[in-house]
Design a protein around this motif. Structure first.
Motif, PDB file in Angstrom:
ATOM      1  N   VAL A 182      43.796  -7.320 119.254  1.00 50.19           N
ATOM      2  CA  VAL A 182      43.235  -8.588 119.731  1.00 50.19           C
ATOM      3  C   VAL A 182      41.831  -8.755 119.154  1.00 50.19           C
ATOM      4  CG1 VAL A 182      42.654  -9.978 121.747  1.00 50.19           C
ATOM      5  CG2 VAL A 182      44.575  -8.367 121.843  1.00 50.19           C
ATOM      6  N   VAL A 184      38.658 -11.066 119.300  1.00 50.12           N
ATOM      7  CA  VAL A 184      38.044 -12.070 120.166  1.00 50.12           C
ATOM      8  C   VAL A 184      36.872 -12.710 119.426  1.00 50.12           C
ATOM      9  CG1 VAL A 184      36.906 -12.481 122.369  1.00 50.12           C
ATOM     10  CG2 VAL A 184      38.757 -10.816 122.210  1.00 50.12           C
ATOM     11  N   ASN A 188      38.254 -19.861 116.251  1.00 49.05           N
ATOM     12  CA  ASN A 188      39.465 -19.238 115.740  1.00 49.05           C
ATOM     13  C   ASN A 188      39.464 -19.167 114.218  1.00 49.05           C
ATOM     14  OD1 ASN A 188      39.906 -22.185 115.769  1.00 49.05           O
ATOM     15  ND2 ASN A 188      41.916 -21.641 114.951  1.00 49.05           N
ATOM     16  N   TYR A 215      45.110 -17.871 117.398  1.00 53.42           N
ATOM     17  CA  TYR A 215      44.720 -18.268 118.762  1.00 53.42           C
ATOM     18  C   TYR A 215      45.926 -18.165 119.691  1.00 53.42           C
ATOM     19  CZ  TYR A 215      43.700 -21.257 122.762  1.00 53.42           C
ATOM     20  OH  TYR A 215      43.546 -21.741 124.031  1.00 53.42           O
ATOM     21  N   ALA A 229      41.845 -14.489 120.142  1.00 54.85           N
ATOM     22  CA  ALA A 229      41.664 -14.952 121.518  1.00 54.85           C
ATOM     23  C   ALA A 229      40.220 -15.367 121.706  1.00 54.85           C
ATOM     24  CB  ALA A 229      42.041 -13.869 122.517  1.00 54.85           C
ATOM     25  N   PRO A 231      36.707 -15.545 124.163  1.00 51.88           N
ATOM     26  CA  PRO A 231      36.060 -14.539 125.026  1.00 51.88           C
ATOM     27  C   PRO A 231      36.571 -14.528 126.452  1.00 51.88           C
ATOM     28  CG  PRO A 231      34.431 -15.587 123.619  1.00 51.88           C
ATOM     29  CD  PRO A 231      35.705 -16.333 123.393  1.00 51.88           C
ATOM     30  N   ASP A 233      39.464 -14.743 127.563  1.00 56.56           N
ATOM     31  CA  ASP A 233      40.756 -14.070 127.701  1.00 56.56           C
ATOM     32  C   ASP A 233      40.689 -12.577 127.331  1.00 56.56           C
ATOM     33  OD1 ASP A 233      42.139 -16.416 128.483  1.00 56.56           O
ATOM     34  OD2 ASP A 233      42.163 -17.086 126.388  1.00 56.56           O
ATOM     35  N   ALA A 234      39.482 -12.086 127.015  1.00 53.08           N
ATOM     36  CA  ALA A 234      39.347 -10.686 126.588  1.00 53.08           C
ATOM     37  C   ALA A 234      39.670  -9.715 127.716  1.00 53.08           C
ATOM     38  CB  ALA A 234      37.939 -10.438 126.052  1.00 53.08           C
ATOM     39  N   VAL A 244      41.224  -4.215 121.907  1.00 56.07           N
ATOM     40  CA  VAL A 244      40.492  -5.473 121.937  1.00 56.07           C
ATOM     41  C   VAL A 244      39.147  -5.291 121.240  1.00 56.07           C
ATOM     42  CG1 VAL A 244      39.511  -7.275 123.400  1.00 56.07           C
ATOM     43  CG2 VAL A 244      41.617  -6.094 124.092  1.00 56.07           C
ATOM     44  N   VAL A 246      35.832  -7.398 120.793  1.00 58.15           N
ATOM     45  CA  VAL A 246      35.093  -8.593 121.195  1.00 58.15           C
ATOM     46  C   VAL A 246      33.963  -8.796 120.199  1.00 58.15           C
ATOM     47  CG1 VAL A 246      33.865  -9.762 123.062  1.00 58.15           C
ATOM     48  CG2 VAL A 246      35.704  -8.149 123.590  1.00 58.15           C
TER      49      VAL A 246
END
Length: 812
Positions: A182, A184, A188, A215, A229, A231, A233-234, A244, A246
């Motif tokens: 993922v 973040v 996008n 996205y 994704a 932030p 939805d992190a 993940v 970020v």
């Protein structure tokens, strides 16, 4: 080329229930089964906080989902889902425009999927009437190549770069573990740029396996390998157990252990992405750090110590894979004087590289590596380095490095800290000194005198061959003068601790098969085999070990010490072995070797019932009158006195002499004391003992001696003699009653012996024998003593008679 198009739009109020949207146009060849797979891939959910009726600018700022997916039949899908202006009660709807790529068919122009993310082909409305034009024959890329701007993006994402590239590499494997990676980002488009970085960094086949979407609101339910994704939805993605990153938050603290990814990140930060393709042209695993690190170093990219070590190690295994220009640039980068964070593993790898290039390349090319290695060996203390050959420093280069390092080497070798200096360090300094032609002849005797005991001490700390053994053997093979001096030093210290030297030689096979005599080392090397062959026959082992010296103990007494120390290292010889040793060499040889002390230990440590111990003590006192003194001399004299008490005529006063010698010999060995006391009391209980000696003994009131006398008087031999020899019984009665005013110890003991030992013996005699006892007592003593014996004996008889009468009364 024929690519079918698909259009999909979200449902509006009033559409069929439980539907998210509908396909508004489908090209030929896309089955209903594939449409069922495609529908969730092109779905869309607005981010939190999105306006219900956005303005045009707000609508354009909403995230778009650019997707590349693999379908169940082997075909693929590339498409974009974007928010679009709706009508009536649905002011915002989403529209998906996708292209279906049949199995085995590449994208037009053999492009990668990510290259189409800004393609002008994507539209936000379905063609009028839902009819599609003919299938696409081309899918043009965006207005600018995908690589454009990636350098700036990579630099801006520097803190996350290595970790993300490591996860993207793992996600591109044929069967990746876990869910999607993922990414973040607030925009996008930046997720698409990450995918552009992957497209440049990874091999083509890996990129084509890397399915993605830029996205999604539901990362945990995605079947794609990489998802973008926002932030908000992190947290949900982390809770789902996903990897993940970020990239819109604070930079991470922990680095990635993936060396390839770290190297790739440095390449991007150096704005040199063209190096990835150059590295892929080299042999080996595409994700090994070595090839990429080699290319990076050759092109001036600064790397860390682990990456430099990987480059050197890879090049050492494949020196043929690099041309002369690259080898020169790699050597220059590895040996750069500006590097100050080199590690031991890096130096080891550089040593292997030097070994691989030595002889393959001119000395002028490898000289910087050689200088780097010897400088580290001297200044860095790396004892595991593989040093270059001596001819690596021929000419001005060698003179220059020798002029710098030579004084440092000599100063350290001359220092008195050799005993605390690790063996590997001394060995390394000696090897480098020879390598650079540094003359240390004057220092050599002192160096080896400190090195020899350090070898034994360090080797004894751990079982098995010591770590310094290979380098030490190479040193001795390279330098004859060092080998001669060191073997001589070990031979000189072997007599002091031959066991330690023997154990060292079992672990390190020193080469002493030349012309040097080295008698002690040869003995130390011989003892393990002798003990294996001859077992517990220590006398035979001693003879064999002594023969290995090649010298007689008469000519070189110290071989006697070495042989005794090897065979009886932690224990004393037996009396028989000690007598053999005494006979095998003269007292002068034992005196010079110091082995006479082992013979003394044998005599004093012998069990009390060892017959030859007293004879050995006598011989030792005769052989070493000046050497044996103090407590040991008194103990041996006590043993020698035992010999006289049992076999000869000791000088008068021997009862007192036993006590005197015992006191001088404190702390006396229990076996020696037992032997001396036994010999004394047996002599005092003999029929012909001098009365003066018994008188001295009684008057001493020595509790220990009197207790020994009591034990001997109660023994069966003494009791038997009392029963069968009236004269002996008379003698014992006389002496056991002759000293009524002696000390308490004797008075108590004598009374007990009269009642408990002599009385039963007399009771068992015939009347004639009892009369003989009485007559002998009177003849040797006086008539009064005969009366005393008669009264003593009568009291015993009356006592017996009274006990008989009392018994009869009780029975009546």
């Amino acid at each position: 080329m024929s690519l079918a198009q698909v259009h999909y739009i979200s449902a509006a109020p009033g559409d069929a229930e439980k539907t998210a949207g509908r396909f508004t146009a489908v090209g030929p060849g896309v089955s209903q089964a594939l449409l069922a797979e495609i529908e969730p891939l092109v779905g869309y959910a607005l981010p939190d906080g999105a306006s219900h009726r956005p303005a045009d600018a707000e609508l354009r700022s909403l995230p778009q989902a650019f997707t590349y997916a693999a379908l169940s039949d082997g075909s693929r899908l590339v498409g974009r889902t974007a928010p679009a202006r709706g009508e009536g009660p649905a002011p915002v709807r989403f529209h998906a425009h996708a292209v279906h790529i049949p199995s085995g068919v590449p994208l037009p122009g053999d492009r990668l999927p990510v290259e189409a993310w800004r393609s002008p082909h994507w539209v936000s409305v379905t063609p009028v009437g839902g009819t599609l034009p003919d299938p696409l024959g081309a899918l043009p890329p965006g207005p600018a190549p995908v690589r454009e701007g990636l350098d700036d993006f990579a630099v801006s994402r520097g803190p996350w770069l290595a970790a993300v590239l490591a996860d993207l590499r793992r996600a591109s494997e044929e069967a990746p573990a876990g869910g999607p990676v993922v990414l973040v980002e607030r925009q996008n488009a930046d997720v698409a740029r990450w995918l552009g970085l992957a497209a440049v960094t990874l091999p083509r086949e890996s990129v084509e396996r890397l399915t993605f979407t830029t996205y999604t609101r539901r990362p945990g339910s995605s079947a794609l390998r990489v998802v973008g994704a926002l932030p908000e939805d992190a947290a949900a993605a982390r809770e789902a157990g996903l990897r993940v990153h970020v990239c819109a938050d604070r930079p991470p603290v922990d680095g990635t252990p993936d060396m390839w990814a770290r190297t790739a990140a440095r390449v991007w930060r150096s704005r040199a992405p063209e190096l990835f393709q150059e590295a892929r042209e080299l042999p080996g695993d595409p994700f090994a750090a070595g090839p990429l690190a080699v290319i990076a170093l050759c092109n001036g990219v600064a790397l860390g110590p682990e990456e430099r070590a990987a480059a050197a190690g890879w090049a050492a295994e494949r020196p043929y894979a690099l041309d002369a220009e690259r080898i020169g640039r790699l050597v220059e980068a590895l040996a750069s004087p500006g590097i100050d964070d080199r590690t031991g593993s890096e130096f080891d790898a550089v040593g292997r590289l030097f070994g691989a290039l030595d002889g393959r390349c001119p000395a002028s090319v490898t000289a910087p590596l050689a200088a780097m290695l010897v400088t580290e060996a001297v200044r860095g203390g790396n004892g595991s380095l593989e040093l270059p050959r001596r001819d690596a420093f021929v000419g001005p280069d060698g003179e220059a490095i020798a002029g710098v390092l030579g004084p440092e080497i000599l100063t350290e070798l001359e220092s008195g800290a050799g005993g605390a200096r690790p063996v590997a360090r001394t060995v390394q300094l000696l090897r480098v000194a020879r390598l650079l032609g540094v003359n240390g002849t004057e220092l050599l005797p002192g160096v080896v005198d400190r090195l020899a005991p350090a070898l034994l001490a360090e080797a004894s700390e751990e079982p098995g061959p010591p770590a310094f053994a290979p380098a030490l053997l190479e040193l001795l093979d390279e330098q004859f003068d060092v080998r001669t001096a060191l073997l001589g030093a070990l031979d000189r210290i072997a007599p002091e601790d031959p066991g330690a030297v023997a154990r060292f030689l079992e672990r390190v096979a020193l080469p002493f098969t030349g012309t040097q005599a080295l008698p002690h080392l040869r003995m130390c090397a011989e003892v393990p085999g002798a003990m294996t062959t001859l077992g517990r026959d220590r006398t035979a082992v001693w003879h064999r070990v002594l023969r290995a010296a090649g010298l007689s103990p008469f000519a070189e007494p110290l071989v006697l010490r070495t042989a005794v120390g090897l065979v009886w290292e932690d224990r004393a010889p037996t009396v028989e072995e000690a007598r053999m040793l005494l006979e095998a060499a003269t007292s002068d040889a034992h005196r010079a070797a110091g082995t006479w002390a082992r013979l003394v230990d044998a005599a004093l440590g012998a069990p009390a019932d060892t017959e030859d111990a007293t004879a050995l003590a006598h011989d030792l006192l005769q052989a070493f009158p000046q050497e044996i003194g103090g407590r040991e001399r008194a103990a041996l004299q006590l043993l020698d006195l035992c010999r006289d008490l049992r076999t000869g005529a000791p000088e008068p006063g021997w009862a007192e002499q036993v006590r005197t010698l015992r006191d001088r010999a404190e702390p006396l060995e229990p076996a020696v004391q037992e032997r001396a006391f036994t010999a004394l009391v047996e002599r005092l209980l003999a029929p012909d003992r001098p009365g003066a000696e018994l008188y001295d003994f009684v008057r001493s009131d020595d509790a220990e001696l009197i207790a020994a006398y009591d034990r001997a008087a109660r023994s069966e031999p003494t009791r038997a003699r009392l029963r069968t020899h009236p004269a002996y019984a008379a003698d014992c009665f006389t002496h056991w009653t002759a000293h009524p005013h002696a000390g308490a110890a004797w008075t108590t003991t004598a009374a007990a012996l009269l009642d408990e030992v002599l009385r039963p013996a007399v009771r068992a005699m015939t009347a004639e024998a009892v009369a003989e006892v009485e007559e002998t007592v009177g003849r040797t003593g006086s008539s009064g003593r005969a009366v005393a014996f008669r009264d003593w004996n009568r009291s015993s008889a009356l006592g017996r008679l009274g006990r008989r009468i009392a018994g009869r009364v009780r029975r009546g």
